[in-house]
Design a protein around this motif. Sequence first.
Motif, mmCIF file in Angstrom:
data_model
loop_
_atom_site.group_PDB
_atom_site.id
_atom_site.type_symbol
_atom_site.label_atom_id
_atom_site.label_comp_id
_atom_site.label_asym_id
_atom_site.label_seq_id
_atom_site.Cartn_x
_atom_site.Cartn_y
_atom_site.Cartn_z
ATOM 1 N N THR A 258 17.706 22.424 38.253
ATOM 2 C CA THR A 258 18.890 22.471 37.244
ATOM 3 C C THR A 258 18.574 22.172 35.891
ATOM 4 O OG1 THR A 258 20.538 22.177 39.177
ATOM 5 C CG2 THR A 258 21.279 22.137 36.868
ATOM 6 N N GLY A 259 18.899 23.036 35.035
ATOM 7 C CA GLY A 259 18.333 22.838 33.395
ATOM 8 C C GLY A 259 19.500 22.223 32.850
ATOM 9 N N TYR A 260 19.528 21.020 32.417
ATOM 10 C CA TYR A 260 20.680 20.369 31.597
ATOM 11 C C TYR A 260 20.158 20.384 30.267
ATOM 12 C CZ TYR A 260 22.100 18.725 36.066
ATOM 13 O OH TYR A 260 22.580 18.894 37.379
ATOM 14 N N GLN A 261 20.917 19.892 29.397
ATOM 15 C CA GLN A 261 20.828 19.960 27.884
ATOM 16 C C GLN A 261 19.547 19.296 27.548
ATOM 17 O OE1 GLN A 261 23.749 18.777 25.273
ATOM 18 N NE2 GLN A 261 22.938 19.493 23.487
ATOM 19 N N TRP A 262 19.141 17.956 28.139
ATOM 20 C CA TRP A 262 18.124 17.214 27.513
ATOM 21 C C TRP A 262 17.097 16.874 28.718
ATOM 22 C CZ3 TRP A 262 17.542 18.146 22.876
ATOM 23 C CH2 TRP A 262 18.620 18.313 22.020
ATOM 24 N N TYR A 263 17.304 17.325 29.898
ATOM 25 C CA TYR A 263 16.656 16.870 31.016
ATOM 26 C C TYR A 263 16.656 17.887 32.085
ATOM 27 C CZ TYR A 263 20.844 15.224 33.274
ATOM 28 O OH TYR A 263 22.180 15.042 33.760
ATOM 29 N N TRP A 264 15.927 17.821 33.177
ATOM 30 C CA TRP A 264 15.964 18.727 34.351
ATOM 31 C C TRP A 264 16.314 17.808 35.593
ATOM 32 C CZ3 TRP A 264 14.922 23.814 34.169
ATOM 33 C CH2 TRP A 264 14.171 24.259 33.127
ATOM 34 N N GLY A 265 17.095 18.616 36.487
ATOM 35 C CA GLY A 265 17.623 17.869 37.737
ATOM 36 C C GLY A 265 16.957 18.512 39.009
ATOM 37 N N TYR A 266 16.224 17.803 39.695
ATOM 38 C CA TYR A 266 15.501 18.553 41.023
ATOM 39 C C TYR A 266 16.194 18.078 42.185
ATOM 40 C CZ TYR A 266 11.870 19.279 37.626
ATOM 41 O OH TYR A 266 11.092 19.689 36.378
ATOM 42 N N MET B 24 12.722 13.339 29.444
ATOM 43 C CA MET B 24 11.681 13.508 28.511
ATOM 44 C C MET B 24 11.134 12.172 28.306
ATOM 45 S SD MET B 24 11.827 15.974 25.101
ATOM 46 C CE MET B 24 13.359 15.125 24.520
ATOM 47 N N ILE B 25 9.817 11.973 28.231
ATOM 48 C CA ILE B 25 9.176 10.909 28.028
ATOM 49 C C ILE B 25 8.181 10.777 26.672
ATOM 50 C CG2 ILE B 25 7.440 9.085 29.042
ATOM 51 C CD1 ILE B 25 8.361 9.834 31.670
#
Length: 181
Positions: A134-142, A155-156
């Motif tokens: 799932t693509g969220y506004q500022w990160y991805w969820g797996y 994001m790092i």
Amino acid sequence: MKNALMLSGLFAGLSSLPAMAQEGLETIGKPTDGNLGFQPAATQLAEGIHKLDWMILIIITATCVFVAGLMLYAIVRFNSRANPNPASFTHHTTIEIAWTLIPILILVFIGSFSLPELFRQQEIPEGDITIKVTGYQWYWGYEYVDHGFGFDSYMIGNEATTDEGTRAADADVTPFVLDDA
């Protein structure tokens, strides 16, 4: 302490053996200097797509050479020196039918080969694992659905330096520059 250092050195040396064992193996898909084209196909579907791509390349090349030849012929044959009194007709039914039917036949020919490849792509094999991304506004969820766990990937990086007058579109967001992207 001496035994611990000796064991850790031995462990480090032995842990490099798998990498050394792979040294002479061929790497599939690795770019090589001076070569063109796709990587070697691993499936029959990829082989079919490569053949379709080659066939379309031949058709496009033949069409471009034919059109360039016709243009060159028209430039040489119908210039003002070679043809001082041009003809006054505006229609040629045979040519108009030909330049309508030939592209239709070419497209039907291409379609007769591309549609079976397209239908082969619709056959999706059963997967070994299911991952919901799932693509969220500022990160991805797996989420690993079969195993019941998941994680978020943020994001790092380092905070980006911006000019004094430059402001991010969203004031609550700190711009980042990714490390080793």
